[in-house]
Design an enzyme around this catalytic site. Structure first.
Site, PDB file in Angstrom:
ATOM      1  N   CYS A  31      49.159  48.171   3.873  1.00 60.60           N
ATOM      2  CA  CYS A  31      48.267  49.289   4.193  1.00 60.60           C
ATOM      3  C   CYS A  31      48.884  50.574   3.661  1.00 60.60           C
ATOM      4  CB  CYS A  31      48.067  49.370   5.708  1.00 60.60           C
ATOM      5  SG  CYS A  31      47.042  50.767   6.229  1.00 60.60           S
ATOM      6  N   CYS A  85      37.098  42.137   0.050  1.00 62.14           N
ATOM      7  CA  CYS A  85      36.847  43.095  -1.024  1.00 62.14           C
ATOM      8  C   CYS A  85      37.445  44.433  -0.605  1.00 62.14           C
ATOM      9  CB  CYS A  85      35.331  43.173  -1.230  1.00 62.14           C
ATOM     10  SG  CYS A  85      34.836  44.176  -2.616  1.00 62.14           S
ATOM     11  N   CYS A  93      46.444  50.956  12.316  1.00 63.93           N
ATOM     12  CA  CYS A  93      46.106  52.381  12.183  1.00 63.93           C
ATOM     13  C   CYS A  93      44.612  52.658  12.088  1.00 63.93           C
ATOM     14  CB  CYS A  93      46.828  52.998  10.992  1.00 63.93           C
ATOM     15  SG  CYS A  93      46.248  52.399   9.389  1.00 63.93           S
ATOM     16  N   CYS A 129      42.534  48.117   9.124  1.00 61.57           N
ATOM     17  CA  CYS A 129      43.908  47.816   9.498  1.00 61.57           C
ATOM     18  C   CYS A 129      43.982  47.839  11.025  1.00 61.57           C
ATOM     19  CB  CYS A 129      44.854  48.845   8.893  1.00 61.57           C
ATOM     20  SG  CYS A 129      46.574  48.643   9.427  1.00 61.57           S
ATOM     21  N   CYS A 152      49.800  52.960   6.958  1.00 61.22           N
ATOM     22  CA  CYS A 152      50.858  52.675   7.930  1.00 61.22           C
ATOM     23  C   CYS A 152      51.909  51.681   7.453  1.00 61.22           C
ATOM     24  CB  CYS A 152      50.250  52.185   9.247  1.00 61.22           C
ATOM     25  SG  CYS A 152      49.562  50.511   9.184  1.00 61.22           S
TER      26      CYS A 152
END
Length: 135
Positions: free
Chosen positions: A48, A120, A100, A97, A51
């Protein structure tokens, strides 16, 4: 461990580029075929960009021809949250995510075996670390 979901929007505006903020915090989408990881096929892991949590591994990445990086499976299922998305006149499954809340993209049921899934993703929501450089 930081409490990512309780960070104020001012924190994210300072930490992210305008495009990252638009995609990750405002649920935007980068244009197809423009993301830096769409044609990335080196071995490594995708984290990510907000984070740093591990999201995907290169061995599940495939060319879906859709213009966005696509994966058939999450690296750690608990790191991704799926939510029904009924915006833009269609019903899709948004992926964010889990740590976060960053908008990552969508998951569709038209991917390759064995999962049949196509995650995607927006490149700006990812941070790629090539194998051997994953510190």
């Amino acid at each position: 461990m930081s409490d990512w979901k309780n960070k104020p929007e001012s924190y994210w505006r300072e930490q992210l580029t305008p495009e990252q903020y638009h995609v990750c915090r405002e649920k935007g989408t980068e244009r197809p075929h423009t993301g830096k990881y769409n044609s990335e096929y080196r071995d490594g892991k995708y984290y990510c960009s907000c984070c740093g949590d591990l999201l995907f591994k290169s061995d599940t990445k495939f060319d879906a021809g859709c213009g966005w990086p696509s994966f058939s499976a999450a690296a750690v299922e608990d790191n991704i949250t799926e939510t029904r998305d009924a915006t833009l006149g269609m019903i899709r499954t948004e992926i964010t995510c889990s740590s976060c809340g960053a908008h990552l993209g969508h998951v569709f049921e038209d991917g390759p075996a064995p999962t049949g899934l196509r995650y995607c993703l927006n490149s700006v929501s990812l941070d790629f670390k090539p194998e051997g450089d994953e510190s």
